[in-house]
Design a protein around this motif. Structure first.
Motif, short mmCIF file in Angstrom:
data_model
loop_
_atom_site.label_atom_id
_atom_site.label_comp_id
_atom_site.label_asym_id
_atom_site.label_seq_id
_atom_site.Cartn_x
_atom_site.Cartn_y
_atom_site.Cartn_z
N ARG A 1 36.86 32.05 47.14
CA ARG A 1 37.55 33.17 46.89
C ARG A 1 38.66 32.97 45.92
O ARG A 1 38.83 33.80 45.10
CB ARG A 1 38.26 33.61 48.32
N ALA A 2 39.11 31.63 45.92
CA ALA A 2 40.14 31.31 44.70
C ALA A 2 39.82 31.29 43.61
O ALA A 2 40.48 31.62 42.60
CB ALA A 2 40.82 30.03 45.50
N VAL A 3 38.48 30.99 43.29
CA VAL A 3 37.97 30.72 42.06
C VAL A 3 37.31 32.39 41.40
O VAL A 3 37.17 32.31 40.41
CB VAL A 3 36.93 29.72 41.72
N THR A 4 37.51 33.31 42.23
CA THR A 4 36.61 34.50 41.92
C THR A 4 37.88 35.53 41.92
O THR A 4 37.49 36.77 41.17
CB THR A 4 35.59 34.85 42.93
N ARG A 5 38.83 35.48 42.76
CA ARG A 5 39.81 36.67 42.85
C ARG A 5 41.15 36.26 41.86
O ARG A 5 41.52 35.21 41.63
CB ARG A 5 40.66 36.50 44.21
N GLU A 6 41.10 37.39 41.01
CA GLU A 6 42.18 37.08 39.90
C GLU A 6 43.52 37.83 40.45
O GLU A 6 43.56 38.94 41.09
CB GLU A 6 41.60 38.06 38.82
N LEU A 7 44.65 37.17 40.25
CA LEU A 7 45.78 37.81 40.67
C LEU A 7 46.83 37.47 39.52
O LEU A 7 46.93 36.15 38.95
CB LEU A 7 46.57 36.88 42.00
N PHE A 8 47.69 38.12 39.05
CA PHE A 8 48.69 38.09 38.05
C PHE A 8 48.05 37.66 36.77
O PHE A 8 48.67 36.76 36.02
CB PHE A 8 49.98 37.08 38.61
N GLY A 9 46.91 38.14 36.47
CA GLY A 9 46.23 37.83 35.31
C GLY A 9 45.45 36.57 35.14
O GLY A 9 44.84 36.38 34.16
#
Length: 395
Positions: A272-280
């Motif tokens: 999830r961390a490598v696919t979810r984008e946050l703050f650009g």
């Protein structure tokens, strides 16, 4: 001194087959099981599939129909089984049956092996281990047993109350711990009790935060229960000694299974961390997320290294009492940290069953309590360390 962590070809083959079986047949059943509840019908269906896949009971002796692996090899296989919360159930290596099979294999008489061990090892029945009692009875301190056994003609009469007995509802038999058994009334004794015996009374289920255990965690009342002499497990009065036969390996098999579950939670979180984008940017590129991912990697690898070392000691015939205490404390707390970070990385969905991480989080929390709380093990470890220090000063 040489250290060899090579996984044998046979162990690697079983590990890979277990992983494939879980991906194809067990993990697809998780969400329905979480919603509907885990029961014996699901257990029997999954275990039949595991036999068909040739991965059933890797920890059980070959003459009992299992894989016959040494205990250090079992560490590899039960970690893989634990990558689904339903995996140990499917493979016949879930608590409390796994620990009871080990104990019966070591202690049971030939008649008891045929009557209790063989059907249990084959998954034909379930069992429970009835030691824990409501306060002020036995819990972290087994010597506080208040359930008592007294000799009568042809056997024993047992009275007492047990609680939080895992898998009690639907179990075919119990291994019941009671105080007494020696001529002076001291010691403790293990009894094999068929659960349809008059005097065995199943009570209410405790409402616990875990939800993937067949048979729940139940209260049991034992009221003037008669147990014939042939259903004493081992020798009367030696129950505490036999409990150590079960407890040290059972602590470690819990560690193996929960390490697999923590690894699964970490993999879900990192995916999830490598696919979810946050703050650009991807979450995995953010510093605070990177620290959680790195700390999970460290905890998982450190836990596995300690677990493998202690499992090797057990495989070599060492009792492993102190080393299993150290391992149980470290692994139970490390996997708790890993799963907690995984929940955090997954955000709101991490608290749900949808990503499985939330279900793992709820189920793993109790591991720091059962099979000896972290505090009880720390007390034991510290006492041994202090005794060695005193011996050095006087030696």
């Amino acid at each position: 001194m040489g250290f060899d962590f090579t996984v044998t070809a046979r162990t690697a083959q079983w590990r890979d087959r277990i992983g494939e079986f879980l991906r194809d047949q067990v993990i697809p059943a998780e969400q329905q099981a979480f919603a509907a509840g885990v029961d014996d019908a699901l257990r029997l269906r999954l275990q039949a599939a595991a036999r068909q896949a040739g991965v059933f009971a890797p920890q059980v002796a070959e003459d009992l129909g299992g894989g016959g692996f040494a205990f250090d090899d079992v560490a590899v296989l039960l970690e893989e089984a634990g990558t689904s919360l339903l995996g140990p159930l499917a493979l016949g290596c879930a608590a409390p049956d796994e620990g009871n099979v080990h104990l019966l294999d070591r202690i049971a008489s030939p008649e008891q092996r045929d009557r209790y061990l063989r059907p249990l090892a084959a998954g034909q029945v379930r069992s429970c281990f009835a030691m824990t009692e409501p306060p002020p009875g036995a819990g972290s301190d087994p010597s506080a047993l208040r359930t008592r056994a007294r000799r009568v003609d042809g056997g024993w009469r047992v009275d007492g109350v047990k609680h939080l007995i895992t898998g009690a509802e639907g179990a075919a038999f119990a291994i019941l711990m009671a105080a007494g058994g020696r001529p002076d009334g001291q010691g403790s004794t293990m009894f094999l009790v068929d659960t349809d015996t008059p005097g065995w009374q199943l009570g209410a289920h405790a409402r616990t935060i875990d939800a993937t255990m067949v048979g729940g965690h139940c209260e049991v009342r034992v009221d003037d229960l008669f147990v014939p002499d042939e259903q004493v497990l081992g020798e009367p009065g030696e129950g505490f000694r036999y409990a150590q036969v079960r407890l040290a390996p059972a602590r470690l098999t819990h560690c193996m299974r929960w390490l697999g579950a923590a690894r699964r939670a970490h993999e879900i979180a990192t995916d999830r961390a490598v696919t979810r984008e946050l703050f650009g940017s991807p979450l995995a590129d953010l510093g605070m997320a990177q620290q959680m991912i790195a700390d999970n990697e460290i905890d998982l690898h450190a836990a596995r290294a300690l677990l493998w070392q202690t499992s090797w000691e057990i495989a070599q015939g060492n009792r492993g009492t102190e080393s299993s205490s150290r391992t149980k404390v470290f692994v139970s707390e490390a996997v708790g940290r890993v799963v907690d970070r995984a929940v955090q990385l997954c955000g709101g969905l991490g608290t749900s069953d949808d990503l499985v991480v939330g279900r793992i989080y709820a189920d793993v929390r109790a591991f720091r309590i059962y099979d000896g709380s972290s505090e009880t093990h720390r007390m034991s470890i510290a006492k041994r360390a202090a005794r060695r220090a005193r011996d050095r000063r006087t030696g």
